[in-house]
Design an enzyme around this catalytic site. Structure first.
Site, PDB file in Angstrom:
ATOM      1  N   ASP A 113     -62.705 -10.729 -28.459  1.00 37.39           N
ATOM      2  CA  ASP A 113     -61.403 -10.568 -27.810  1.00 37.39           C
ATOM      3  C   ASP A 113     -61.297 -11.156 -26.411  1.00 37.39           C
ATOM      4  O   ASP A 113     -60.313 -10.912 -25.710  1.00 37.39           O
ATOM      5  CB  ASP A 113     -61.035  -9.075 -27.757  1.00 37.39           C
ATOM      6  N   ASP A 178     -56.468 -11.681 -36.131  1.00 36.93           N
ATOM      7  CA  ASP A 178     -56.181 -11.549 -34.694  1.00 36.93           C
ATOM      8  C   ASP A 178     -56.896 -12.621 -33.858  1.00 36.93           C
ATOM      9  O   ASP A 178     -56.453 -12.994 -32.776  1.00 36.93           O
ATOM     10  CB  ASP A 178     -56.647 -10.179 -34.159  1.00 36.93           C
TER      11      ASP A 178
HETATM   12  N1  GLY Z   1     -56.443  -7.031 -32.060  1.00 37.44           N
HETATM   13  C1  GLY Z   1     -56.432  -5.682 -32.417  1.00 37.44           C
HETATM   14  C2  GLY Z   1     -55.106  -5.202 -32.824  1.00 37.44           C
HETATM   15  O1  GLY Z   1     -54.172  -5.954 -32.985  1.00 37.44           O
HETATM   16  O2  GLY Z   1     -54.981  -3.990 -33.019  1.00 37.44           O
END
Ligand code: GLY
Length: 410
Positions: A113, A178
């Site tokens: 992330d 994501d």
């Molecule tokens: N990237 C984690 C979410 O969208 O919850």
């Protein structure tokens, strides 16, 4: 005849400019609200102390996360957008403070992330206040993120080994949709260093995602687990959605936004086509509510999408909306609409920001933990953050307003 044509053109111009003015007033109203609400938020938080606003708990109390979770970059990013929208130094000072508190993350390699964490904060910082220090931090962050790329799977590993939501299935090399959002920082690093390696990683990851995360109708799987010896797919599954074959709303939103960004950064029409097809799926799917704010999963409760295990049975009794997914899509559609000159996409983006700023979704001043939007969902399978404000919903909503304003100012 000639004078009638001139009169008609004149009326059109007047109508257009009064519509434009009305929309600028609409944006200003939302900016004023965001400014007041965020000022209250800052009174609550004080200076950054290694914890970052994320949501509220059942008692309505502000919940923070540590900087090592995936969301610390959104609050600083929102502060930068407020600076951009108001031009006021106060917002810049706060944005700098909150952004610079994240510097230790530049060497973080614990999960994928880092793009969210550093590009929403330092990326906006560099855009609005370019300087060597921010550039170096972003390049170092891109290096850290690149350590998670594996040429065999041709992807960046999202999470380290973990068990699936039901605590039985194991994932060894999970990649989630994501992850498309983390790639923008890699393009930045290639641009400022002249080193194509970051660009190549982003393209490789995106191409593998098209192959393995997207179904033939351009809906998306949330998780794909890879075999690192052969590079093949071990399973296509969900972690935050309803079932393995369902479409988790925010996952589809990340894809729409991520592939639109891929087209911006590469000019490759393959990505534009994917962004369009994923958007068309989102907009045409029969269970999208009329206001275009999706339920948390497009297939929750539907026959043919049964989740496995027992704990999932508890999670579907209410069809919660996810305003965060809508905010991500609205922001993406301002860009996609401009790239494609597609009036439907642009009108949808405008309609969506109007919906999100209506009393149905926008918080009341001084309430909802001083976040801007209500009614988002973190993860229903984990029983976490259900029907709450979320810091990333606010970030993408404000970004959508920035993009809308830019469009009107042209
Ligand atoms: N990237 C984690 C979410 O969208 O919850």
């Amino acid at each position: 005849m000639r004078s009638t044509i001139f009169l008609l053109i004149f009326i059109c111009l007047i109508t257009f400019s009064s519509c434009k003015n009305k929309e600028k007033i609409f944006i200003n109203g939302n900016v004023q609200f965001a400014v007041q609400q965020t000022d209250l938020m800052l009174k609550q938080t004080g200076n950054p102390q290694g914890k970052y606003p994320r949501t509220i708990n059942k008692e309505g109390i502000l919940v923070f996360t540590s900087m090592y979770d995936w969301t610390p970059g959104f609050f600083p990013g929102t502060l930068w957008y407020l600076y951009e929208l108001t031009g006021e130094d106060h917002w810049k000072a706060e944005a700098v403070k909150w952004t610079e508190s994240l510097e230790p993350l530049k060497t973080f390699t614990g999960h994928h992330d880092l793009g969210f964490m550093m590009y929403c904060s330092y990326g906006n910082a560099y855009r609005l206040d370019p300087n060597e220090k921010y550039k170096e931090i972003l390049v170092e962050s891109a290096n850290s993120l690149s350590t998670r790329f594996n040429p065999v799977t041709r992807t960046i590993k999202s999470w380290n080994y973990r068990k699936a939501w039901n605590d039985t299935i194991e994932w060894f090399y999970p990649v989630i949709i994501d992850n498309m959002m983390n790639l923008e920082m890699l393009f930045f690093a290639s641009k400022v260093t002249g080193d194509k390696k970051y660009y190549d990683i982003a393209v490789s990851h995106a191409n593998t995602t098209i192959k393995n995360h997207l179904r033939s109708d351009y809906s998306s799987y949330h998780v794909v687990d890879y075999d690192t010896i052969s590079g093949t797919v071990k399973c296509q599954a969900t972690c935050q959605g309803y079932s393995d074959n369902s479409t988790w709303a925010r996952g589809q939103a990340w894809g729409i936004y991520g592939f639109t960004m891929m087209f911006r950064e590469t000019g490759d029409s393959v990505y534009l086509n994917v962004a369009k097809k994923m958007t068309d799926w989102y907009l045409k799917t029969p269970n999208l509510p009329a206001d275009k704010v999706p339920y948390w999963d497009f297939n929750a409760g539907q026959a043919g999408y049964e989740p496995e295990g027992t704990s999932k049975a508890k999670m579907i009794t209410e069809k919660y909306r996810d305003a965060s997914a809508a905010a991500v899509v609205a922001s993406a559609l301002f860009e996609l609409g401009e790239f494609t000159k597609n009036e439907v996409y642009l009108k949808t983006a405008v309609d969506m920001v109007h919906t999100l700023s209506s009393p149905a979704y926008r918080a009341i001043l001084g309430q909802s933990g001083n976040f801007i939007l209500m009614h988002s969902v973190g993860s229903i399978p984990h029983g976490a953050e259900i029907d709450v404000p979320l810091v990333y919903a606010d970030y993408y909503f404000i970004e959508a307003l920035v993009r809308y304003k830019r469009m009107l100012d042209k």
